[in-house]
Design an enzyme around this catalytic site. Structure first.
Site, short mmCIF file in Angstrom:
data_model
loop_
_atom_site.label_atom_id
_atom_site.label_comp_id
_atom_site.label_asym_id
_atom_site.label_seq_id
_atom_site.Cartn_x
_atom_site.Cartn_y
_atom_site.Cartn_z
N SER A 142 0.86 -1.19 0.00
CA SER A 142 0.00 0.00 0.00
C SER A 142 0.88 1.23 0.00
O SER A 142 2.01 1.20 0.52
CB SER A 142 -0.90 0.04 1.24
OG SER A 142 -1.53 1.31 1.32
N TYR A 155 -1.85 -0.87 10.46
CA TYR A 155 -1.99 -1.24 9.05
C TYR A 155 -0.74 -0.81 8.26
O TYR A 155 -0.19 -1.60 7.47
CB TYR A 155 -3.25 -0.60 8.46
CG TYR A 155 -3.42 -0.86 6.98
CD1 TYR A 155 -3.55 -2.16 6.48
CD2 TYR A 155 -3.42 0.19 6.06
CE1 TYR A 155 -3.69 -2.40 5.12
CE2 TYR A 155 -3.57 -0.04 4.70
CZ TYR A 155 -3.70 -1.34 4.23
OH TYR A 155 -3.84 -1.57 2.88
#
Ligand code: NAP
Length: 249
Positions: A142, A155
Site C-alpha cells: 500500500s 496497518y
C-alpha cells in the site's frame, strides 16, 4: 492476448476488489487462475464464471491465508487442477484504522496474521511449487507503507513489513529465477473501501485533492500493473516497490 499462455496463477483474496480485478486480468491474458477466497464463495464463483465466459480457465478455492492447513489445501487443489505454478499474487489483506489509544491485541493480530504471516506462509509454499523456470510473486502492499497516515499505524506497519519482506525474498530467491515485487495501490474503490465507509469522507476528498491524476483508483488500474509484474515484460524487475497511486505519495 496470450502474454501468460500456459502459466498458472494463484491470486489470494480474489473474491472481490483488487484481487478479483487481478484474477480477471491474468485470466484474460491466458493464465489459468486459482481464485482464492476466505468467506465469499459467491464472489469467487462469479469471478471464475467471468474468466471462463471469456475463454479462460479458473477455479475457486477457499482458504484462510493465515492458516497453514488451509494453505496446504490451496496449493494441493492448484496442483490437482493445473499441475504447476508460475505466479503468486499475495493480495488477501485487511485494513482497519485505530488511533493509538484504541489499539488492541486483536486489532494487531488480525492485520499482522493476514497481511504479513499469511503472505509469508503462502510465499513459502509457492517457492516449493515453482519449478526451474522460476516464478513471479507480487505482494500487494500500500502507498501507506511509504506515506503512513494518522490513525493507521498498525496497518501501515503491516505494509512496511510487506515491502521489507519483498526486498529480502527477492535476494533470497533470485538464484532460482523467482522474482518478488510489491505493488502499492493508493486509495482504490473496492468493496472493502465502501464497507469501511471511506468514500465521500473528508479523508477521501483530501486524498483525491493530493493525487496528481485527480481521482480515486479503480481495481483495473492496479490489475494492469499486476499484469506487467506477472508477465515476462518485467523479466529484469525484482525487489521493487511499484506505486500505482495516481502520483499520490
Ligand atoms: P476488499 O475489497 O476488502 O477484499 C479483500 C479480499 O481479501 C476479499 O477477497 C477477502 O475474501 C480476502 N481476504 C481477507 N482476509 C483473508 C484471509 N485471511 N484469507 C484469504 N482471503 C482473505 O479489499 P481490497 O480493497 O480489494 O484490498 C485488497 C488488497 O489491496 C489488500 O491487501 C489491501 O491492503 C490492499 N490495498 C487496498 C487499497 C484500497 O484502497 N482498496 C489501497 C492500498 C492497498 P472474502 O471476501 O472471501 O472474505
Amino acid at each position: 492476448m496470450s502474454r501468460l499462455a500456459n502459466k498458472v496463477a494463484i491470486v489470494t483474496g480474489a473474491s472481490k476488489g483488487i484481487g478479483a480485478a487481478i484474477a480477471k486480468q491474468l485470466g484474460a491474458h491466458g493464465a489459468s487462475v486459482v481464485v482464492n477466497y476466505a468467506t465469499s464463495k459467491e464472489g469467487a464463483d462469479t469471478v471464475v464464471e467471468h474468466i471462463v465466459a471469456n475463454g479462460g480457465k479458473a477455479i475457486a478455492v477457499q482458504a484462510n491465508v493465515s492458516s497453514q492447513a488451509d494453505i496446504n489445501h490451496l496449493f494441493a487443489e492448484t496442483k490437482k487442477a493445473y499441475g504447476r505454478l508460475d505466479i503468486l499474487v499475495n493480495n488477501a489483506g485487511v485494513y482497519e484504522f485505530s488511533p493509538l489509544e484504541t489499539i488492541t491485541e486483536e486489532h494487531y493480530n488480525r492485520q499482522f496474521n493476514t497481511n504479513v504471516l499469511g503472505l509469508l506462509l503462502t510465499t513459502q509454499k509457492a517457492a516449493e511449487h515453482f519449478d526451474d523456470k522460476g516464478g513471479s510473486i507480487i505482494n500487494i502492499s500500500s502507498v501507506v507503507a511509504q506515506a503512513p497516515i494518522a490513525g493507521g499505524s498498525v496497518y501501515s506497519a503491516t505494509k512496511g513489513a510487506v515491502d521489507a519482506i519483498t526486498k529480502s525474498l527477492s535476494k533470497e530467491l533470485g538464484n532460482r529465477k523467482i522474482r518478488v515485487n510489491s505493488l502499492s495501490p493508493g486509495m482504490t474503490e473496492t468493496e472493502g473501501v465502501h464497507t469501511a465507509q471511506f468514500i465521500g469522507t473528508d479523508f477521501h476528498k483530501q486524498i483525491e485533492a493530493q493525487t496528481p491524476l485527480g481521482r480515486t483508483g479503480q481495481p483495473d488500474d492496479i490489475a494492469k500493473a499486476a499484469l506487467f509484474l506477472a508477465s515476462d515484460d518485467s523479466s529484469w524487475v525484482t525487489g521493487e516497490a511499484i506505486l500505482a497511486a495516481g502520483g499520490f505519495r
